[in-house]
Design an enzyme around this catalytic site. Structure first.
Site, PDB file in Angstrom:
ATOM      1  N   CYS A   1       0.848  -1.189   0.000  1.00  0.00           N
ATOM      2  CA  CYS A   1       0.000   0.000   0.000  1.00  0.00           C
ATOM      3  C   CYS A   1       0.883   1.238   0.000  1.00  0.00           C
ATOM      4  O   CYS A   1       1.689   1.422   0.919  1.00  0.00           O
ATOM      5  CB  CYS A   1      -0.922   0.034   1.224  1.00  0.00           C
ATOM      6  SG  CYS A   1      -1.883   1.568   1.271  1.00  0.00           S
TER       7      CYS A   1
ATOM      8  N   GLY B   1     -10.475  -4.426 -10.360  1.00  0.00           N
ATOM      9  CA  GLY B   1     -10.446  -3.385  -9.338  1.00  0.00           C
ATOM     10  C   GLY B   1     -11.190  -2.138  -9.747  1.00  0.00           C
ATOM     11  O   GLY B   1     -12.421  -2.056  -9.657  1.00  0.00           O
TER      12      GLY B   1
END
Lengths: 302, 256
Positions: free
Chosen positions: A130, A265
């Protein structure tokens, strides 16, 4: 009908289409619009040991063929997940995988251990990539030592299928993939977002509160296909491909590059039915090209 | 229940050089139930530079003609592409989204509906709803100039309309918070939609006057479904999604 059943280590999937973490909530948000049973599985929002408020608004800006986000692992923590969300999603008619993130190795391990106890969660996706948190996150995923230390710690306490999500913001992604394979990962998924930035030229300031954010959408797809191709040749464990997949043709590229499954996504934001449309499209493509199973094309581009 | 539907454009009314009224119908089915203050996400086709859907307030639901009306301000490539739609074109719409304005609290209540610029959009449907439920909407619409006051005649169908313009070309000159109606009349509560500084000024007025007040926010968003967590507003409960916890918030829940 071609056989599109997919196996990722010990994880059996009805089809190779998963929804990417952070783009599909907990699945229930989309239940009015699609039949969740048509999906291979859902990877739910990044979960951390402790609750996280995420970053300040603005967290998102549209970019050419994509978007930047700096959400920053906004979630209510693993205990809230276990008590309040798991009871609602454990009976969903598809596989539910939890994306696990953290700031320290101990946090990752404690969060993974807590999820290990949930019967209906057959796998986790370990997020060492991330780009939107100050501590942990991508910091672990950009060095071999960092990646190995997190994966080893989680492997010790997590007994089901362990998928590790890799960052493209590295010099040699294949090397990182080999390292996490050696550290005990059952599979790798790639790519997480690319670190990017956009500036509001009238206000002379970044468009995101954190200045930088993760770039996703079709803009990053060629980078993702290249990464999957490099990693698939370097490891023996299954590879899950993601990055800007908008339709079945895009997904087929990833299979040919060596992915055994894919994640949808950002496409979920533009078309909430994208994941099931892609699953059907993969089947149609295989049928129309005389393929009896998905396996026939996985890694066919060497 | 949320739906993803292909609507047909029945009319594109150019209200001024910056605003259009998009009228849509679903040839296949009746429009779903929509609460005033809810919004839709439209897919923008034919625009190379845009990628995400565009969130737009539900301006009006015409049940007789099965029409959904959207008020669009051309601010970027996406909204300009919407303005280029022609009658007969198809528009993919995700709806209805968000929570909407409060239901009627008591018969005969006087609800001040304050709108700024294109922020007047959700107030027409809400005004209609209040009328139909035996409450009294009073509209206070603010704009920069006469030309920027949108849908004046349509608002007048549902109640008294008061206007402020910054240049004084229509109604009283100044901002909505300076309008004499605020001194000369009484209200039971206030609902606001418009630019954030205007909503904050009205919220301040409401607090000072001890009136309940709700505001409709328009934070940048991607999915509209509570999945991407991009459109958050800081509230007393922490960061919450405007698309699912809002777009309408009671000002007491905000940190303004």
């Amino acid at each position: 009908m071609a056989n599109i059943c997919t196996q990722i280590a010990g994880l059996q999937l009805r089809n190779p289409v998963l929804t990417a973490s952070g783009t599909f909530g907990y699945g229930t948000e989309f239940a009015d619009l699609i039949n969740l049973a048509d999906l291979g599985g859902i990877i739910v929002k990044g979960t951390t040991l402790h609750p996280r408020e995420g970053n300040d608004y603005p967290r998102m800006t549209e970019t050419p063929s994509g978007m930047l986000n700096c959400v920053g692992l906004h979630n209510k923590g693993v205990e809230h997940f276990c008590q309040h969300i798991y009871p609602k999603i454990k009976e969903l008619p598809t596989r539910v995988i939890v994306n696990v993130s953290g700031s320290t190795i101990e946090d990752y391990a404690a969060c993974a251990a807590r999820i290990d106890a949930l019967d209906r969660i057959p796998a986790i996706e370990l997020n060492i990539s991330c780009p939107n948190v100050r501590q942990g996150g991508m910091a672990f995923g950009v060095t071999c030592e960092g990646a190995a230390s997190v994966v080893r710690a989680v492997r010790e306490v997590y007994h089901k299928t362990l998928i590790v999500k890799l960052s493209p913001n590295v010099t040699n992604i294949a090397e990182i993939a080999q390292t996490v394979e050696d550290a005990g990962a059952d599979a790798v998924s790639l790519i997480n977002t690319l670190l990017g930035m956009a500036i509001d030229i009238e206000r002379r300031c970044p468009r995101l509160s954190l200045a930088t954010g993760g770039l996703s959408g079709p803009a990053i797809r060629p980078v993702a296909v290249r990464c999957v191709w490099q990693v698939a040749k370097a490891v023996r464990i299954p590879v899950i491909g993601l990055g800007g997949i908008m339709n079945a043709d895009d997904a087929i590229e990833f299979f040919m590059a060596g992915a055994s499954a894919i994640e949808v996504g950002t496409a979920n934001f533009i078309d909430p039915t994208a994941s099931v449309r892609i699953a059907k499209g993969i089947n149609d493509w295989l049928d129309s090209h005389g393929c009896h199973s998905l396996q026939e094309i996985v890694g066919c581009v060497s | 229940m949320k739906y993803l539907r292909n609507f047909t454009v029945t009319a594109v009314e150019h209200l001024n050089p910056r605003n259009i009224l998009l009228r849509l119908t679903d040839p296949a089915a009746p429009l779903p139930d929509c609460h005033p203050g809810q919004f839709v996400e439209v897919k923008v086709d034919g625009s190379d530079k845009t990628f995400l859907r565009r969130p737009l307030s539900i301006h009006f639901v015409d049940r007789v003609n099965n029409e959904l009306w959207l008020l669009v301000q051309m601010v970027g490539d996406g909204t300009r592409a919407l303005a280029n739609l022609q009658t007969g074109n198809t528009l993919n719409v995700l709806l209805p989204l968000g929570n909407g304005f409060s239901p009627v609290q008591q018969q005969g209540e006087r609800v001040l509906l304050v709108g700024g610029g294109v922020g007047v959009a959700p107030l027409l449907e809400y005004g209609k709803y209040l009328c139909e439920h035996h409450a009294t909407p009073i509209f206070l619409l603010g704009a920069r100039t006469r030309e920027d006051v949108l849908q004046l005649d349509r608002f007048k169908q549902y109640g008294e309309v008061y206007v402020t313009t910054e240049d004084g070309s229509l109604g009283e000159q100044g901002f909505v918070t300076q309008h004499s109606i605020l001194q000369n009349s009484t209200f039971d509560r206030i609902s606001v939609c418009g630019p954030k500084p205007m909503m904050q000024a009205v919220a301040q007025y409401a607090r000072k006057s001890n009136l309940p007040c709700e505001v409709s926010l328009e934070n940048l968003m991607a999915c509209g479904l509570g999945a991407c967590l991009c459109c958050v507003e800081k509230t007393k409960k922490g960061n919450v999604c405007v698309c699912t916890d809002g777009p309408v918030f009671n000002i007491n829940d905000l940190t303004w």
